[in-house]
Scaffold this motif. Structure first.
Motif, PDB file in Angstrom:
ATOM      1  N   HIS A 184      -3.626  -0.889  -1.748  1.00  0.00           N
ATOM      2  CA  HIS A 184      -2.378  -0.353  -2.293  1.00  0.00           C
ATOM      3  C   HIS A 184      -1.662   0.428  -1.207  1.00  0.00           C
ATOM      4  CE1 HIS A 184      -5.026   3.103  -2.794  1.00  0.00           C
ATOM      5  NE2 HIS A 184      -4.005   3.876  -3.061  1.00  0.00           N
ATOM      6  N   THR A 225      -1.064  -1.791  -8.864  1.00  0.00           N
ATOM      7  CA  THR A 225      -0.877  -2.387 -10.194  1.00  0.00           C
ATOM      8  C   THR A 225       0.218  -3.459 -10.192  1.00  0.00           C
ATOM      9  OG1 THR A 225      -1.660  -0.332 -11.170  1.00  0.00           O
ATOM     10  CG2 THR A 225      -0.638  -1.898 -12.668  1.00  0.00           C
ATOM     11  N   ASP A 294      -6.820  -1.943  -7.643  1.00  0.00           N
ATOM     12  CA  ASP A 294      -6.365  -3.256  -8.093  1.00  0.00           C
ATOM     13  C   ASP A 294      -7.488  -4.232  -8.414  1.00  0.00           C
ATOM     14  OD1 ASP A 294      -3.669  -2.759  -8.311  1.00  0.00           O
ATOM     15  OD2 ASP A 294      -3.364  -2.955  -6.165  1.00  0.00           O
TER      16      ASP A 294
END
Ligand code: ZN
Length: 439
Positions: A184, A225, A294
């Protein structure tokens, strides 16, 4: 290979720190120019592609949100003195705040201010994705010093149709079976939780580009996400090729390694990382949970990919997590290079691990005649000769080379070397496990 990795890594710790320092001040978010600029900086390390997905694009149950950009945000007191300024720290504004310019009493302002009473000098990290509001984060010590009266607040942001950006790089190998590395990249000035994964992934990709690989490697730098969901929605055809994967996060602090297994729990990647961790140094293995990074998306039941999460101290388990104290002092050059070296060891096992078939399964083949075994002297104690016998005996198509290494206690590299020798002498054939077959 391992020694080579260690030698070439040591100067990379400071190099990774320099990239992290360049990325640190930027106000990243799940969309917008801060994320885009960060991906461009990583392009100095590796030629990743920046993909842009328009606002409103459907991705399973989600939709790419409006693009958020920020120019300024501040609070001034009654005398016109600036008491909080986004220019001082990207965490000062609640990430994704909608624009506002207003005069408010301290009481009205208070519901938009966030602090950490138990850590009065730290600024918390707050977001307001998918909610139409605004706010500021500040040290509790500053909050409690604010006098009653009227304040002027300005959040100069925009939420407009635009794009969600993510970075993607494929390092092709001889086969199309893929290994996925995902991190991320949407947090503003947070070093361990965000930058450590981003810079180590970039340097791992750079090292893989410099050698010939059996497997194909795919790297993703995504907003958390929504980025992973968007990538999965656009790449369902790639998914069946994913043989293994790791989500990288919090790999720059000085804690031992923590590996969170894939949802499957017994995937090849789970076995490899478990094999390489050293519990005596405090490394930890934990089971999958649908809470975290994730891996939640990659391991959702409709995909159930063999993807685990590789960390040092996990999210939420260090006091600096999601605060201004997760800064460049928390991450260390040696920790970054140690994480990179561990990932390279994982890659080395992935590259060589395979299932083999003994082509001469009825009794042992005569190794001496082929120069594989000392002609005289009976059973030797050298690791390689023992490894030859282990590989021959257990290469029945049901034991991988790593299974044989674990069962024999012989290092994986020796087992792999023995298998290659036997293949060269046509005593063994290898079959690569198909990525989705749970052997
Ligand atoms: Zn986080």
């Amino acid at each position: 290979m391992e020694n080579l990795a260690k030698e070439t890594n040591s100067p990379l710790g400071p190099a990774m720190m320099r990239v992290a320092a360049e990325l640190y001040p930027i106000c990243r978010s799940i969309t917008g120019n801060g994320l885009r600029e960060s991906l461009r900086i990583l392009q100095n390390c590796v030629p990743l592609e920046i993909r842009e997905v328009p606002t409103g694009t459907r991705a399973f149950d989600w939709e790419v949100p409006a693009e958020w950009n920020i120019r300024a945000a501040w609070i001034k007191d009654g005398s016109g003195r600036t008491v909080v300024d986004f220019r001082d720290h990207s965490l000062h504004v609640v990430n994704y705040s909608r624009p506002i310019h207003a005069r408010l009493s301290l009481n009205e302002l208070r519901s938009h201010l966030f602090s950490l009473p138990e850590r009065p000098d730290w600024i918390p990290y707050r977001t307001t994705y998918y909610r139409d509001t605004w706010g500021f984060c500040l040290p509790h010590r500053l909050l409690t010093s604010l006098a009653d009266g009227e304040y002027e607040v300005c959040v100069d942001t925009s939420l407009e149709p635009g794009n969600l950006s993510y970075g993607e790089l494929v390092v092709p190998g001889r086969t199309t079976d893929e290994v996925l590395f995902s991190c991320h990249s949407c947090h503003p000035s947070l070093a361990n939780d965000n930058l450590s994964g981003m810079v180590v992934a970039a340097h791992l990709a750079a090292s893989l580009r410099q050698r010939q690989n059996h497997l194909t490697y795919r790297f993703l730098w995504l907003p958390g996400t929504i980025g992973a969901i968007t990538w999965l929605a656009r790449n369902e055809s790639v998914v069946p090729r994913i043989r293994a994967g790791l989500v990288l996060s919090c790999i720059g602090d000085s804690g031992p390694f923590t590996y969170k297994k894939s949802r499957r729990g017994d995937a090849e990647i789970d076995q490899i990382v478990s094999h390489l961790l050293s519990p005596e140094s405090g490394d930890r293995l934990i089971d999958f949970t649908p809470i975290g990074y994730d891996e939640r998306q990659y391991c959702s039941p409709g995909f159930n990919l063999p993807v685990g999460c590789f960390m040092r101290t996990p999210n939420g388990c260090f006091p600096e997590y999601h605060t201004s104290a997760d800064n460049l002092d928390l991450i260390k050059p040696d920790s970054l290079s140690g994480s990179l070296a561990m990932l390279q060891r994982i890659v080395d096992v992935l590259e060589q691990n395979r299932f083999c078939q003994n082509l001469n399964p009825k009794c042992e083949p005569q190794l001496g005649r082929r120069g594989l075994y000392r002609a005289l002297g009976g059973l030797s104690n050298t690791g390689l000769e023992q490894a030859l016998l282990w590989v021959l005996n257990f290469s029945d198509g049901r034991h991988s080379l790593l299974d044989i290494a674990e069962r024999s206690g012989i290092p994986f590299a020796t087992i792999a070397q023995a298998a290659t020798l036997l293949e060269q002498h046509e005593l063994l054939v290898s079959e690569t496990p198909s990525p989705t077959s749970g052997r």
